[in-house]
Design an enzyme around this catalytic site. Structure first.
Site, PDB file in Angstrom:
ATOM      1  N   HIS A 121     -52.616 -11.806  -6.065  1.00  0.00           N
ATOM      2  CA  HIS A 121     -51.608 -12.877  -6.120  1.00  0.00           C
ATOM      3  C   HIS A 121     -51.439 -13.516  -4.742  1.00  0.00           C
ATOM      4  CE1 HIS A 121     -49.332  -9.526  -4.488  1.00  0.00           C
ATOM      5  NE2 HIS A 121     -48.410 -10.385  -4.062  1.00  0.00           N
ATOM      6  N   ASP A 123     -48.050 -14.892  -2.603  1.00  0.00           N
ATOM      7  CA  ASP A 123     -46.618 -14.641  -2.735  1.00  0.00           C
ATOM      8  C   ASP A 123     -45.851 -15.864  -3.254  1.00  0.00           C
ATOM      9  OD1 ASP A 123     -46.772 -11.992  -1.921  1.00  0.00           O
ATOM     10  OD2 ASP A 123     -46.704 -12.543   0.194  1.00  0.00           O
ATOM     11  N   HIS A 270     -53.778 -11.518  -2.053  1.00  0.00           N
ATOM     12  CA  HIS A 270     -53.851 -10.111  -1.671  1.00  0.00           C
ATOM     13  C   HIS A 270     -53.533  -9.223  -2.861  1.00  0.00           C
ATOM     14  CE1 HIS A 270     -49.699 -11.431  -0.951  1.00  0.00           C
ATOM     15  NE2 HIS A 270     -49.323 -10.179  -1.175  1.00  0.00           N
TER      16      HIS A 270
HETATM   17  C1  SIN Z   1     -46.911  -7.578  -1.334  1.00  0.00           C
HETATM   18  O1  SIN Z   1     -46.178  -8.133  -0.520  1.00  0.00           O
HETATM   19  O2  SIN Z   1     -47.458  -8.181  -2.259  1.00  0.00           O
HETATM   20  C2  SIN Z   1     -47.183  -6.099  -1.153  1.00  0.00           C
HETATM   21  C3  SIN Z   1     -48.347  -5.881  -0.279  1.00  0.00           C
HETATM   22  C4  SIN Z   1     -48.489  -4.437   0.100  1.00  0.00           C
HETATM   23  O3  SIN Z   1     -47.607  -3.631  -0.199  1.00  0.00           O
HETATM   24  O4  SIN Z   1     -49.485  -4.115   0.749  1.00  0.00           O
END
Ligand code: SIN
Length: 294
Positions: A121, A123, A270
């Site tokens: 995704h 953010d 990410h």
């Molecule tokens: C996120 O902000 O999507 C979580 C990323 C993570 O915990 O590494």
């Protein structure tokens, strides 16, 4: 000869590295030629000079996600670091530290029903003006695992065929928070909002700083393509989701306690690995406001 093996020789995506001027106030150690760099020689808890700020900004633009080790930031210092890059964003749903809505809690342990960011995704892309960047400070790590994967959406876009690029030109997509957030944090005592954000964004967005084009659909929030029949749109976005998952576009960050990752949501996706249950991983995320994609 048409269709010969030679036409397809070499990697699907060929990254042409631009020249980078030397850095004077930080060290920049690339994880891959395409995405990710570890930044050294800087203590983010101290006030940063203009030159340091400019160089961090440049390192982010050149590497898409940057990492810092051994950083000991109080919540106030974490927020102050975020504010160097813009106003802070308030998450529409996630839990935060008491009295500090800018400090999103990232925490999973043996009792957690889920972990943050388990699927690919960008953010809060459901916001009309989605966050420019996110700064995650992990303070407690599991003994093994809990890595985060980052993917370059420039590389994903550039590796598309010219025909696909042409097809996607000018196309927009719906990004919806409703199916993502409703009920998501109920187990943590967070009540649902009456409505969650929803927005229409270009499928290919131009980065406002680098001017590069990147793919801007993600499996977390994007629900449909606008202006094409539903079945056609579904087939195309699912192709794009598979395409962007190519490891050729990725780097993988192995956390240690007191590491920070600062990623640019305008050109990356990410995915956090929840492979460490029943161990605990926790920290805080500060998110920097962005502008309307174009
Ligand atoms: C996120 O902000 O999507 C979580 C990323 C993570 O915990 O590494």
């Amino acid at each position: 000869m048409q269709g010969s093996l030679a036409d397809n020789a070499g990697p699907r995506y060929r990254h042409v590295a631009g020249e980078s001027a030397p850095y004077e106030t930080i060290t920049v150690d690339k994880l891959t030629p395409i995405i990710g760099a570890e930044i050294g020689g800087i203590d983010l808890s101290s006030p940063l000079s203009n030159r340091q700020q400019d160089e961090i900004h440049r390192a982010l633009a050149e590497n898409l996600v940057i990492f810092f080790r051994d950083q000991h930031l109080s919540p106030a210092q974490h927020m102050a670091f975020g504010r160097l890059f813009g106003d802070l964003h308030l998450h529409p749903a996630a839990p935060y530290e008491a009295g500090m809505p800018e400090m999103m809690i990232i925490h999973s342990d043996k009792n957690s029903p889920r972990a943050n960011g388990e699927g690919w995704h960008t953010d809060v892309s459901c916001d009309v003006e989605p966050p420019m960047g996110s700064i995650l400070h992990i303070k407690k790590c599991p003994p093994k695992g809990g890595d985060t994967l980052f993917a370059s959406m420039y590389a994903a876009y550039e590796a598309l065929s010219d025909r696909m690029k042409k097809y996607l030109e000018g196309m927009t997509a719906i990004h919806d928070g409703e199916h993502v957030y409703r009920g998501l944090f109920k187990g943590l005592g967070v009540a649902d909002k009456p409505v969650y954000p929803r927005a229409e964004h270009p499928v290919v967005r131009t980065h406002p700083v680098t001017g590069r084009k990147g793919l801007y659909v993600n499996a977390g929030f994007t629900t449909s393509l606008v202006g094409v029949p539903r079945d056609e749109g579904d087939a195309i976005i699912h192709y794009l989701y598979r395409h962007m998952e190519n490891p050729l576009f990725q780097c993988r960050f192995r956390w240690r306690e007191n590491s920070i990752a600062f990623w640019d949501n305008r050109c990356t996706q990410h995915r956090a690995m929840w492979d460490y249950w029943p161990n605990t991983r926790s920290g805080h995320r500060v998110t920097v406001k962005g502008d309307k994609p174009f």
